[in-house]
Design an enzyme around this catalytic site. Structure first.
Site, PDB file in Angstrom:
ATOM      1  N   LYS A  82      -9.056  10.887  10.484  1.00 41.30           N
ATOM      2  CA  LYS A  82      -9.530  12.147   9.901  1.00 41.30           C
ATOM      3  C   LYS A  82     -10.021  13.096  10.984  1.00 41.30           C
ATOM      4  CE  LYS A  82     -13.039  14.073   6.805  1.00 41.30           C
ATOM      5  NZ  LYS A  82     -14.015  13.814   5.725  1.00 41.30           N
ATOM      6  N   HIS A 110      32.395  -4.547  -0.460  1.00 42.03           N
ATOM      7  CA  HIS A 110      31.635  -3.611  -1.296  1.00 42.03           C
ATOM      8  C   HIS A 110      30.740  -4.350  -2.288  1.00 42.03           C
ATOM      9  CE1 HIS A 110      34.224  -0.791   0.656  1.00 42.03           C
ATOM     10  NE2 HIS A 110      35.294  -1.233   0.037  1.00 42.03           N
ATOM     11  N   THR A 115     -19.172  -3.372  12.051  1.00 44.10           N
ATOM     12  CA  THR A 115     -19.031  -1.995  12.547  1.00 44.10           C
ATOM     13  C   THR A 115     -19.445  -0.945  11.522  1.00 44.10           C
ATOM     14  OG1 THR A 115     -16.728  -1.983  11.820  1.00 44.10           O
ATOM     15  CG2 THR A 115     -17.156  -2.638  14.096  1.00 44.10           C
TER      16      THR A 115
END
Length: 511
Positions: free
Chosen positions: A137, A275, A66
């Site tokens: 973009k 904890h 591409t």
């Protein structure tokens, strides 16, 4: 002229359905490359191959498909700029209205055992990120989709409004840049891992799995982010029942996973945390016995605790668990009887995580202006290299007990002290500002049971006071890293008091 879309995806989920609707409902022309074109043709969707559209063949084994002006010109052209439109016309380029791209599975590839660098390199996508970034973009004029989860929103907007609103195009663009950023970070981190000594950058990226109601406290916002495209770790755990997981639940569960991972599944083990600190850890011949021993080690602290098991949860163990209030249970499996019993406590969170062993290779902590990265403290120690520094030698039973206490102590907040007997915690001193303070807390918790017990310290004793305090309470064996300038004082005290003391040579601070 019909609208034009380019479809080129590695993850083909939903791509046929998307293509069919684009063609049949919205009169799109489609161009596609490689495997995507093949998939669409097999489904009867009319599509033009990229190579036919560009007039340039796919080359280099598909590495170049591409990267062509007819593709990138169609992506980047501004519809409101006359010179761009003139360039398109002069070069016989059609503007692209939609680009649908996702990337080669780089992270999935490197996650496989034994993958070579050459195999990883072939999963570094080039054309895909280029098209994604170009389309993102130019979001003012075209749309980029990078995830099958976006297809529905795109089609709905097209159906209801005839076009894609600018705000949605911008949203998709932001998600696209986040994807390429995460993809590049994964690649960079992979190569940094190959050259750890020369790594100058480190990146971390995640996708929001779910917003959390709040963070450690109600006034703090929080979210749970998943790293990688495929769910792993807690993102892959099956939640059988219970309320949504909270920020604190997830932090505690990860601490529980790290501790339970210390114990081989051939011997039943149970861990109870509060904890992030273990309040009860035990090994036993059966899972229910291991849980009972861990619970009884500190029943007060176990209330509202997190439980981790190293074997599949069974009915007898579930029966014991529902007798008290627990926040979460995690185990590698759960039988039908246990599921039925636990269902009586519908708010109890029960998670199945078959792979308790695999965790992050690094730990990351944010600081002002940056963050700290270190390799995980997952060193598997060999007791055969430990050093007995006292005159008195440990028996095989005592050595096994010392190894158990040491494994637990590694996961207690510094300054850390654990006292154990019969592979069960009796006392835990965690997070104190001085070591003797942790010793005193652990001994007070152990009480009379400290007689004949083992004591582990995550770091060296700076003075002999802790050794003398422990001996006075009945402790007979001690394991610690060693490394203090005053080690000889502690050794001398241990010899004087008839104790066994082992140096491991490895410290396990946990801050």
């Amino acid at each position: 002229m019909a609208r034009l879309a380019l479809l080129s995806v590695s993850d083909k989920s939903g791509i046929v359905e998307l293509a069919q609707r684009l063609v049949n409902e919205f009169q799109f022309d489609l161009i596609s490359s490689g495997g995507t074109a093949k998939t669409l043709k097999e489904a009867g969707v009319p599509v033009t191959k990229v190579s036919d559209y560009t007039g340039a063949p796919e080359i280099l084994g598909g590495r170049v498909k591409t990267l062509h002006p007819r593709i990138h010109g169609g992506i980047l052209a501004r519809r409101d700029l006359a010179s761009d439109q003139a360039d398109l016309q002069a070069n016989d380029i059609r503007p692209l209205d939609l680009v649908v791209v996702n990337l080669y599975p780089f992270e999935q590839t490197i996650a496989k055992a034994g993958v070579t660098v050459a195999e990883a390199v072939e999963q570094i996508d080039i054309g895909g990120p280029a098209m994604i970034r170009a389309t993102a973009k130019n979001f003012a004029h075209t749309t980029v989709l990078t995830n099958p989860s976006q297809y529905g929103a795109y089609l709905t907007a097209l159906q209801e409004q005839g076009e894609i609103p600018l705000a949605l195009r911008q949203q998709f663009a932001g998600e696209a840049f986040a994807l390429t950023n995460a993809y590049d970070q994964a690649i960079a981190n992979y190569f940094s891992g190959l050259n750890e000594d020369s790594a100058t950058r480190f990146g971390i990226s995640g996708t929001l799995r779910q917003p959390l109601r709040y963070g450690e406290n109600p006034h703090q916002s929080a979210g749970w982010y998943q790293t990688g495209r495929e769910a792993t770790g807690w993102a892959k755990a099956e939640k059988l029942q219970g309320k949504e997981l909270s920020y604190n639940n997830l932090v505690d569960l990860e601490a529980a996973r790290r501790i339970i991972n210390e114990f081989d599944s051939t011997e039943p083990a149970a861990v109870i945390l509060k904890h992030t600190n273990p309040c009860g850890v035990a090994l036993a011949p059966t899972l229910v016995e291991a849980y009972q021993k861990a619970f009884n080690a500190d029943a007060t602290s176990a209330f509202g605790g997190i439980v981790a098991l190293n074997q599949s949860l069974d009915g007898p163990t579930a029966t014991e668990m529902v007798k008290t209030f627990l926040e979460c249970i995690v185990a590698p499996g759960c039988d039908d009887q246990a599921r039925e019993i636990l269902a009586r406590k519908n708010n109890l969170r029960v998670l199945i995580l078959p792979d308790l062993a695999t965790g992050p290779s690094q730990t990351i902590k944010a600081i002002a202006g940056g963050f700290l990265v270190q390799s995980a403290d997952d060193e598997r120690e060999d007791p055969n290299v430990w050093q007995v520094v006292t005159e008195k030698q440990p028996s095989a039973t005592e050595l096994a007990e010392l190894a158990f206490a040491w494994k637990v102590c590694k996961h207690v907040k510094s300054n850390a002290i654990t006292i154990t007997k019969n592979k069960t915690t009796l006392g835990v001193g965690a997070g104190q500002m001085n070591r003797v303070g942790s010793v005193e807390i652990a001994l007070k918790q152990a009480g009379a049971e400290a007689q004949g017990a083992c004591l582990a310290s995550d770091a060296f004793f700076p003075f002999d006071d802790s050794v003398r305090t422990a001996a006075a309470a009945g402790i007979t064996t001690i394991i610690q890293p060693g490394g203090s300038m005053r080690d000889q004082d502690s050794i001398q005290a241990a010899n004087e008091l008839g104790l066994v003391m082992i140096f491991t040579g490895l410290r396990h601070f946990l801050h």
